[in-house]
Write a protein that holds these residues in place. Structure first.
Motif, mmCIF file in Angstrom:
data_model
loop_
_atom_site.group_PDB
_atom_site.id
_atom_site.type_symbol
_atom_site.label_atom_id
_atom_site.label_comp_id
_atom_site.label_asym_id
_atom_site.label_seq_id
_atom_site.Cartn_x
_atom_site.Cartn_y
_atom_site.Cartn_z
ATOM 1 N N ARG A 189 -124.625 67.324 0.401
ATOM 2 C CA ARG A 189 -125.237 68.122 -0.663
ATOM 3 C C ARG A 189 -126.135 69.214 -0.069
ATOM 4 N N GLN A 230 -125.732 73.807 0.060
ATOM 5 C CA GLN A 230 -126.725 74.811 -0.344
ATOM 6 C C GLN A 230 -126.954 75.851 0.761
ATOM 7 N N ARG A 231 -126.423 75.590 1.924
ATOM 8 C CA ARG A 231 -126.679 76.464 3.075
ATOM 9 C C ARG A 231 -125.564 77.481 3.247
ATOM 10 N N LEU A 248 -122.512 77.370 -6.313
ATOM 11 C CA LEU A 248 -123.060 76.209 -5.622
ATOM 12 C C LEU A 248 -122.655 74.969 -6.398
ATOM 13 N N GLN A 250 -122.568 70.613 -6.804
ATOM 14 C CA GLN A 250 -123.333 69.384 -6.527
ATOM 15 C C GLN A 250 -122.418 68.300 -5.993
#
Ligand code: ZN
Length: 345
Positions: free
Chosen positions: A14, A18-19, A343, A345
């Protein structure tokens, strides 16, 4: 995988989504296979579908980009294609598809496998302990650490369960799966010549022919040269004998890595700057040995997107399996946050 490990993995994944990230795809064989417990084969049709997805998304980049910052984007939109081991189908089945879509790829070749005429031990084991055909219920195994006897206690219905079994799931529900896994663990740590002897022994026990199926043949020197000369292909090394590096002392790790590297350089007549760890197994010693050789990019089999802060000599890689284009897109997007914008999840 324990629940704790699964949770840690989920959190790590996760965070990576996000990166700035990119994906390195791992393939082995491009061939039809009905029983494939390690999911290393995908059909030519599925491979074509997957490459079409990369082409349409303009996602394919050369693996070299993962050594710098170019491959890492906010949308995970860049992917590199890699193959391990050096199966002949990489030339015969994969290359025409790569050419059609103009997709660059890296092929990691085992030094001593070029021109090898018999199947790799793991392919032999798969034939020797197939999903369903009858097998004797006792196997004497006089290799490695002393003589051992394995036993099979099969129940009706096991064979259907075996056919769908994935060895990498870690789940073992039948006696045959347990035997397959125990033999795999026993053989992976043997010396290369002993591995071949052990496979001959298990094939004979199961009543299978020792002949290598045409679908599992390694590249010969001429086929290797064709790939080496091809503008879309970059070769990398994969040790001399496909050893389990983490089971070897430091000096033997270094020898296997450097001799495999030298062999691929000699055969190709080119400097080699890419490497992948056999069975995905690596430790600090292996990593240091790879770095000392001047390798720019080395791939593991840790199934994660790669991020810019990863060690270029231990980049994670995701294994593409039999999926059509839609399934492939969903898998990349939902499981890894790759190929498209939002993005996840
Ligand atoms: Zn391999």
């Amino acid at each position: 995988m324990s629940r704790r490990d699964a949770l840690a993995r989920m959190l790590r994944l996760r965070a990576r989504k996000q990166r700035r990230r990119g994906g390195i795809l791992m393939y082995h064989c491009i061939s039809e296979e009905t029983y494939d417990p390690w999911a290393i084969c995908i059909s030519p049709n599925a491979f074509d579908d997957q490459m079409a997805v990369l082409a349409q998304a303009r996602a394919a980049v050369d693996l070299a980009n993962f050594a710098g910052s170019d491959a890492y984007t906010r949308t995970g939109s860049q992917l590199a294609v890699t193959f391990d081991d050096g199966y002949v189908d990489n030339l015969v089945a994969a290359l025409p598809v790569l050419e059609r879509y103009e997709i660059p790829a890296t092929i990691f070749v085992i030094g001593n496998a070029v021109g090898r005429t018999r199947e790799f031990w793991w392919d032999g084991l798969q034939r020797a302990v197939p999903s369903g055909e009858p097998l004797p219920d006792r196997l004497d195994f006089p290799f490695g650490k002393g003589r051992r006897t394995f036993t099979l206690n099969e129940r009706p219905g096991d064979s259907a369960t075996n056919a769908r079994w994935r060895a990498d799931s870690g789940e073992i529900t039948t006696s045959r799966q347990a035997l397959f896994r125990a033999l795999w663990d026993a053989i992976v740590v043997l010396e290369p010549t002993e591995q071949d002897d052990a496979i001959d022994h298990v094939l004979a026990w199961g009543g299978r022919m020792a002949t290598t199926p045409t679908s599992r043949v390694a590249l010969d020197a001429e086929q290797f040269a064709q790939l080496a000369d091809h503008p879309l292909i970059t070769l990398g090394s994969h040790t001399l004998d496909h050893v389990s590096l983490t089971d070897l002392p430091a000096d033997r790790q270094r020898t296997q890595i450097s001799a495999g590297h030298r062999k691929i350089e000699e055969l190709s007549g080119r400097p080699i700057t890419r490497f992948s760890y056999p069975y995905g197994r690596f430790d600090d010693t292996a990593r240091a040995a790879v770095r000392e050789l001047g390798i720019d990019v080395a791939c593991t089999s840790v199934p994660m997107p790669a991020i810019g802060s990863d060690d270029p000599c231990a980049l994670p890689r995701v294994q593409a399996t039999e999926m059509d284009g839609d399934q492939f897109t969903r898998w990349l997007r939902e499981d890894y946050g790759l190929i498209r914008g939002q993005l996840l999840q």
